[in-house]
Design a protein around this motif. Structure first.
Motif, PDB file in Angstrom:
ATOM      1  N   GLY A   1       0.833  -1.198   0.000  1.00 63.28           N
ATOM      2  CA  GLY A   1       0.000   0.000   0.000  1.00 63.28           C
ATOM      3  C   GLY A   1       0.869   1.250   0.000  1.00 63.28           C
ATOM      4  O   GLY A   1       0.603   2.219  -0.703  1.00 63.28           O
ATOM      5  N   MET A   2       1.944   1.212   0.790  1.00 60.33           N
ATOM      6  CA  MET A   2       2.849   2.375   0.834  1.00 60.33           C
ATOM      7  C   MET A   2       3.550   2.581  -0.507  1.00 60.33           C
ATOM      8  O   MET A   2       3.864   3.714  -0.872  1.00 60.33           O
ATOM      9  CB  MET A   2       3.882   2.218   1.964  1.00 60.33           C
ATOM     10  CG  MET A   2       3.372   2.592   3.354  1.00 60.33           C
ATOM     11  SD  MET A   2       2.499   4.189   3.458  1.00 60.33           S
ATOM     12  CE  MET A   2       3.780   5.351   3.036  1.00 60.33           C
TER      13      MET A   2
ATOM     14  N   TYR B   1      -3.330   7.367   7.725  1.00 59.14           N
ATOM     15  CA  TYR B   1      -2.383   6.316   8.117  1.00 59.14           C
ATOM     16  C   TYR B   1      -1.010   6.951   8.384  1.00 59.14           C
ATOM     17  O   TYR B   1      -0.499   7.705   7.548  1.00 59.14           O
ATOM     18  CB  TYR B   1      -2.325   5.278   7.000  1.00 59.14           C
ATOM     19  CG  TYR B   1      -1.336   4.173   7.217  1.00 59.14           C
ATOM     20  CD1 TYR B   1      -1.429   3.329   8.330  1.00 59.14           C
ATOM     21  CD2 TYR B   1      -0.318   3.947   6.309  1.00 59.14           C
ATOM     22  CE1 TYR B   1      -0.519   2.304   8.524  1.00 59.14           C
ATOM     23  CE2 TYR B   1       0.597   2.918   6.491  1.00 59.14           C
ATOM     24  CZ  TYR B   1       0.483   2.107   7.600  1.00 59.14           C
ATOM     25  OH  TYR B   1       1.388   1.089   7.785  1.00 59.14           O
TER      26      TYR B   1
ATOM     27  N   ASP C   1      -7.504   7.045   0.260  1.00 60.96           N
ATOM     28  CA  ASP C   1      -7.062   5.725   0.688  1.00 60.96           C
ATOM     29  C   ASP C   1      -8.339   4.994   1.098  1.00 60.96           C
ATOM     30  O   ASP C   1      -8.930   5.274   2.139  1.00 60.96           O
ATOM     31  CB  ASP C   1      -6.077   5.872   1.857  1.00 60.96           C
ATOM     32  CG  ASP C   1      -5.524   4.533   2.321  1.00 60.96           C
ATOM     33  OD1 ASP C   1      -6.215   3.515   2.144  1.00 60.96           O
ATOM     34  OD2 ASP C   1      -4.414   4.522   2.876  1.00 60.96           O
TER      35      ASP C   1
ATOM     36  N   SER D   1      -4.395  -0.746   0.268  1.00 61.24           N
ATOM     37  CA  SER D   1      -3.414  -1.705   0.735  1.00 61.24           C
ATOM     38  C   SER D   1      -4.090  -3.055   0.549  1.00 61.24           C
ATOM     39  O   SER D   1      -5.008  -3.412   1.302  1.00 61.24           O
ATOM     40  CB  SER D   1      -3.073  -1.472   2.214  1.00 61.24           C
ATOM     41  OG  SER D   1      -2.387  -2.613   2.708  1.00 61.24           O
TER      42      SER D   1
ATOM     43  N   THR E   1      -2.907  -5.745   1.190  1.00 63.46           N
ATOM     44  CA  THR E   1      -2.454  -6.522   2.343  1.00 63.46           C
ATOM     45  C   THR E   1      -3.599  -6.841   3.304  1.00 63.46           C
ATOM     46  O   THR E   1      -3.563  -7.847   4.011  1.00 63.46           O
ATOM     47  CB  THR E   1      -1.399  -5.675   3.108  1.00 63.46           C
ATOM     48  OG1 THR E   1      -0.516  -5.075   2.163  1.00 63.46           O
ATOM     49  CG2 THR E   1      -0.626  -6.510   4.093  1.00 63.46           C
ATOM     50  N   LYS E   2      -4.613  -5.958   3.333  1.00 69.66           N
ATOM     51  CA  LYS E   2      -5.679  -6.091   4.332  1.00 69.66           C
ATOM     52  C   LYS E   2      -6.790  -7.007   3.801  1.00 69.66           C
ATOM     53  O   LYS E   2      -6.550  -8.167   3.588  1.00 69.66           O
ATOM     54  CB  LYS E   2      -6.227  -4.707   4.703  1.00 69.66           C
ATOM     55  CG  LYS E   2      -5.152  -3.637   4.916  1.00 69.66           C
ATOM     56  CD  LYS E   2      -4.167  -3.971   6.010  1.00 69.66           C
ATOM     57  CE  LYS E   2      -3.258  -2.806   6.318  1.00 69.66           C
ATOM     58  NZ  LYS E   2      -1.886  -3.130   6.610  1.00 69.66           N
TER      59      LYS E   2
END
Ligand SMILES: Cc1ncc(COP(=O)(O)O)c(C=O)c1O
Length: 388
Positions: A87-88, A112, A183, A205, A207-208
């Motif tokens: 995400g970053m 964030y 975001d 992201s 990732t989530k």
């Protein structure tokens, strides 16, 4: 039951179907290749001139990653998606790729922590920023400067999960000649469609919730072909935070169950939030659906996912840590969005503390990511931990 767009349910389930070269496979092959051979030099030259669309070198475009990108673009109702290593990675490339010295970014709502850290780092390169914590559109308008080129928001915001008027902020940015970016990780592409509300770029992201199993890190940026192309050539290809094909495969697999998982996260988190809200030793519960907020509202918001926080009435930080330590079913870990429930408290060097910048974040705050252990078992666990 949480109502999702039926089109999204099919999209998620059939995320990988349009891959002709793997017909019959439920998921695409993992194209584990760094380079792609062409028949002729002319063909190679042609594809090198459109590396954002053709597979030449996997730092640019990879077939497995492209399947995920097509699906995420469609789910977010955007034209094009580019996936990143995290995400970053997506946030970094968006800021570096679209801003230059002299520009100003306005951050709206809780953001964030590392996104703000990156913005602070960008000050060294002549890009300034401010942050406002209001939902009041006039106050947001007053914080815009002549040189504001980007309005970057989160809704629901990180940590305290307040919602802001995404449509009105996108309009404000457009009228000011600034890009609007959101975001959208907390809402997922299923619960909120910012591009339909006029936002230029949506970030995730992966990732989530998109991955959903705490086993892969990735990010995504969705928007118009023109903007994504700018980010691709100005930042993505140069900074190299690329998504790997195995990760793209894992995120496609995750998408197949995203609607089912989101329904369950939504339901169980809401039950837990209501339970905590009813306790006298809990000062406040930060969940955007408490207090009568409707389901599908004017912004097409369909409800909240499984992440929320609450503040203890007494004992501050020390008691928050003690309560977290007593929880048996909640893992003590960062990140969120997986099958397992997690708890996080603030800490001096912790991402949760930094995002909210000091006094806005209560010391006795615990953030919960609700997994699939069952609302009943999780309530029992909270009950025993809070009996401390
Ligand atoms: C709201 C939000 N945006 C972005 C990120 C960054 O994503 P990643 O860890 O994939 O770089 C996170 C991670 O916690 C997040 O919570």
């Amino acid at each position: 039951m949480l109502e999702l767009d039926p089109r999204d349910e099919l999209l998620c389930l059939r995320a990988a179907e349009p891959v002709a070269e793997c017909s019959g496979m439920v998921l695409p092959a993992i194209a584990q290749a760094s380079i792609f051979r062409k028949e002729t030099m002319e063909e190679l030259h042609r594809d090198l001139a459109r590396e954002n669309a053709a597979s030449v070198y996997s730092r640019g475009t990879n077939p497995t990653v492209r399947v995920l990108e097509r699906t995420l673009a469609e789910l977010e109702r955007g034209e094009v998606c580019k996936c990143f290593a995290s995400g970053m990675g997506a946030i970094g490339a968006t800021l570096f790729g679209l801003l230059k010295a002299g520009d100003h970014v306005l951050f709206v709502n809780d953001i964030y922590g590392p996104t703000l850290e990156l913005a602070r780092r960008l000050e060294d390169f002549g890009v300034s920023h401010d942050q406002v914590f209001t939902a009041d559109i006039d106050a947001i308008g007053a914080a815009l400067r002549n040189e504001t080129r980007m309005v970057f928001m989160e809704s629901p915001g990180s940590t305290l999960f307040q919602r802001i008027d995404v449509r009105a902020i996108a309009k404000l940015a457009r009228e000011h000649g600034a890009l609007s970016v959101i975001d959208n990780t907390v809402a997922t592409p299923l619960l909120q469609k910012p591009i339909e509300l006029g936002v230029d770029l949506a970030i995730h992201s992966c990732t989530k919730y998109i991955g959903g199993h705490s086993d892969a890190v990735g990010g995504a940026l969705i928007g118009s072909a023109e903007l994504i192309e700018r980010v691709f050539y100005n930042a993505y290809m140069l900074m190299g935070a690329i998504m790997q094909p195995l990760e793209a495969f894992l995120f496609l697999r995750g998408l197949m169950t995203l609607p089912t998982r989101i329904r369950r996260h939504h339901e169980d988190a809401l039950s837990l939030a209501r339970y905590l809200d009813s306790r006298s030793d809990v000062a406040r519960v930060f969940h955007p659906q408490l207090g009568g907020a409707g389901q599908a509202d004017a912004d097409g918001w369909r409800g909240h996912s499984g992440l929320f926080s609450f503040e203890l009435a007494e004992g501050g930080f020390a008691r928050a840590v003690a309560v977290a330590n007593r929880l048996r079913l909640f893992g003590k870990a960062v990140s969120w969005g997986g099958a397992e429930s997690l708890v996080l408290t603030g800490h001096k060097s912790d991402p949760m503390g930094k995002g909210g910048e000091g006094p806005r974040i209560p010391a006795g705050l615990l953030r919960l990511s609700i997994g699939f252990e069952g609302a009943h078992a999780l309530i029992e666990d909270l009950d025993q931990a809070l009996a401390l």
